[in-house]
Design an enzyme around this catalytic site. Structure first.
Site, PDB file in Angstrom:
ATOM      1  N   ASP A 149       1.126  -1.371   0.116  1.00  0.00           N
ATOM      2  CA  ASP A 149      -0.295  -0.147   0.258  1.00  0.00           C
ATOM      3  C   ASP A 149       0.715   1.466   0.226  1.00  0.00           C
ATOM      4  O   ASP A 149       1.641   0.971   1.197  1.00  0.00           O
ATOM      5  CB  ASP A 149      -0.882   0.163   0.985  1.00  0.00           C
ATOM      6  CG  ASP A 149      -2.324   0.875   1.022  1.00  0.00           C
ATOM      7  OD1 ASP A 149      -2.077   1.911   0.241  1.00  0.00           O
ATOM      8  OD2 ASP A 149      -2.992   0.817   2.160  1.00  0.00           O
ATOM      9  N   ASP A 218     -10.784   4.623  -1.336  1.00  0.00           N
ATOM     10  CA  ASP A 218     -10.962   2.942  -0.051  1.00  0.00           C
ATOM     11  C   ASP A 218     -12.880   2.818  -0.456  1.00  0.00           C
ATOM     12  O   ASP A 218     -13.225   3.878  -1.168  1.00  0.00           O
ATOM     13  CB  ASP A 218     -10.999   3.023   0.876  1.00  0.00           C
ATOM     14  CG  ASP A 218      -9.404   3.023   1.391  1.00  0.00           C
ATOM     15  OD1 ASP A 218      -8.464   2.632   0.291  1.00  0.00           O
ATOM     16  OD2 ASP A 218      -9.357   3.496   2.375  1.00  0.00           O
TER      17      ASP A 218
END
Ligand code: GLA
Length: 396
Positions: A149, A218
């Site tokens: 990430d 997200d």
């Protein structure tokens, strides 16, 4: 002549090695990865006992037998590095190797999370400057999947780079570096890129070694966010292939924020998109409806179809959309979506199979209804509730 032959042999050898490596990589995630990830439901409240309980529930619920394999620990497992720079898990995960042995004993696989930056999104220790060391540690622990990430790499390395091009290059190199480090361990570890779709990652994610790459920011457990992400994937089908998948983020099915029709839309769209199917709910507390949504074999078969082609939007008419995914053997999965406001009545949506590339009569099955609709020549009128979907399998 002799030298020419020598060069030819050498080149053949190089190509052979290249295709062996390629074949190995494509075998990894040959179909979109399926499993579970801790983040959507547990966020930082994840520990060894919870992960084991999720694995137990994956088996007991029948999810493993339906194809779910990876049990992925997201952010917040990371502890400190020791004097040699070796990363250790924090107190929530007392023995990562024992945990992976447990997961493997259930015929499941274990995933973990890190960042190319010095810190993860949650502010924990990232892999910056320790890529090879961390890859080796993961391999020793028996890790099978890494979500990598971007997070602090953006601020610490890319922002000061001076130009968007230079920043892009740094990001690409950071992902390649970890890919190479994972490859060097000799352990097959799925490499999942997470950088929220920046710089059209679908165009270069595979060349950075990604088995999948997040295409968006997200998700959360609302119809609005799921809809925004899911339908924004139009046009990306060309970039997915066996071993390399677009990833519109993890599933929210079973977390309680959406209605059954909305979760059916979520599952149907993700299957048509050949997206990784990573459940994001608490598997130990599932209603029979949630289990049915997550384990519908025919929906999973669309996602996992061996042809490895992502579906795409083929028609949009106001708030009605038709998405089609080609399947092995000439069949097609067809999703008929009704995006009108929830308070409206169900709509009849015309599905003209000729416009979807079929000639003559076709055999149609409504998957969520589990019903064969018989042979249809021409137009089918699908009744679709608002925020819902008719998911069809159409065979010529
Ligand atoms: C980012 C990712 C999420 C999750 C969190 C963890 O926001 O996109 O999926 O991994 O970080 O901190």
């Amino acid at each position: 002549m002799k030298m020419f032959r020598g060069v030819c042999l050498l080149l053949t050898g190089v190509f052979a090695l290249h295709s062996v490596l390629q074949a190995q990589e494509n075998k990894l995630a040959a179909t979109p990865p399926m499993g579970w990830n801790s983040w959507n439901h547990f966020a930082e409240k994840i520990d060894d006992a919870t992960v084991r309980a999720q694995a137990d529930a994956m088996v007991a619920s029948g999810m493993r037998d339906a194809g779910y394999t990876y049990i992925n620990i997201d952010d917040t497992w990371e502890g400190q590095r020791d004097a040699q720079g070796v990363i250790h898990a924090n107190a929530k995960f007392p023995d990562m190797r024992a945990l992976s042995d447990y997961i493997h004993s259930k015929r499941l696989k274990l995933g973990i999370y890190s960042s190319p930056g010095p810190k993860t999104c949650g502010g924990y220790e990232g892999s910056y400057g320790h890529e090879e060391q961390d890859a080796q540690t993961y391999a020793q622990w028996g890790i099978d999947y890494l979500k990598y990430d971007l997070c602090s790499f953006n601020d610490s390395a890319m922002n000061p780079a001076g130009s968007p091009e230079a920043a892009h290059q740094l990001m690409l190199e950071a992902y390649r570096k970890m890919h190479d480090a994972l490859a060097k361990t000799g352990r097959p570890i799925v490499f999942s890129l997470c950088q929220y779709g920046m710089d059209a990652v679908w165009r270069w994610g595979a060349s950075a070694g990604g088995n999948s790459w997040r295409t968006t920011d997200d998700i959360n457990d609302t119809y609005e966010r799921m809809e925004e992400i899911g339908f924004s994937q139009a046009g990306l089908s060309a970039y997915a292939a066996r071993g390399h998948w677009n990833d519109p983020d993890m599933l929210e099915v079973g977390n309680g924020g959406m209605k059954p029709d909305e979760y059916r839309t979520h599952m149907s769209l993700w299957a048509l998109l050949a997206a990784p199917l990573l459940a994001g709910n608490d598997l130990t507390k599932m209603t029979p409806e949630t289990v049915a949504l997550l384990t519908n074999r025919e929906v999973i078969a669309i996602d996992q179809d061996p042809l490895g082609k992502q579906g795409d939007r083929v028609r949009a008419e106001g708030q009605y959309e038709i998405w089609v995914k080609p399947l092995a053997g000439g069949a097609k999965a067809v999703g008929v979506f009704n995006r009108q406001s929830a308070w409206m009545k169900p709509s009849q949506i015309d599905v003209d199979f000729r416009m979807l590339g079929f000639k003559g009569a076709v055999r149609v099955r409504d998957i969520w209804q589990g019903k064969d609709l018989g042979k249809i020549d021409g137009v089918y009128k699908a009744t679709v509730p608002t925020h819902g979907v008719a998911l069809l399998r159409v065979t010529p």
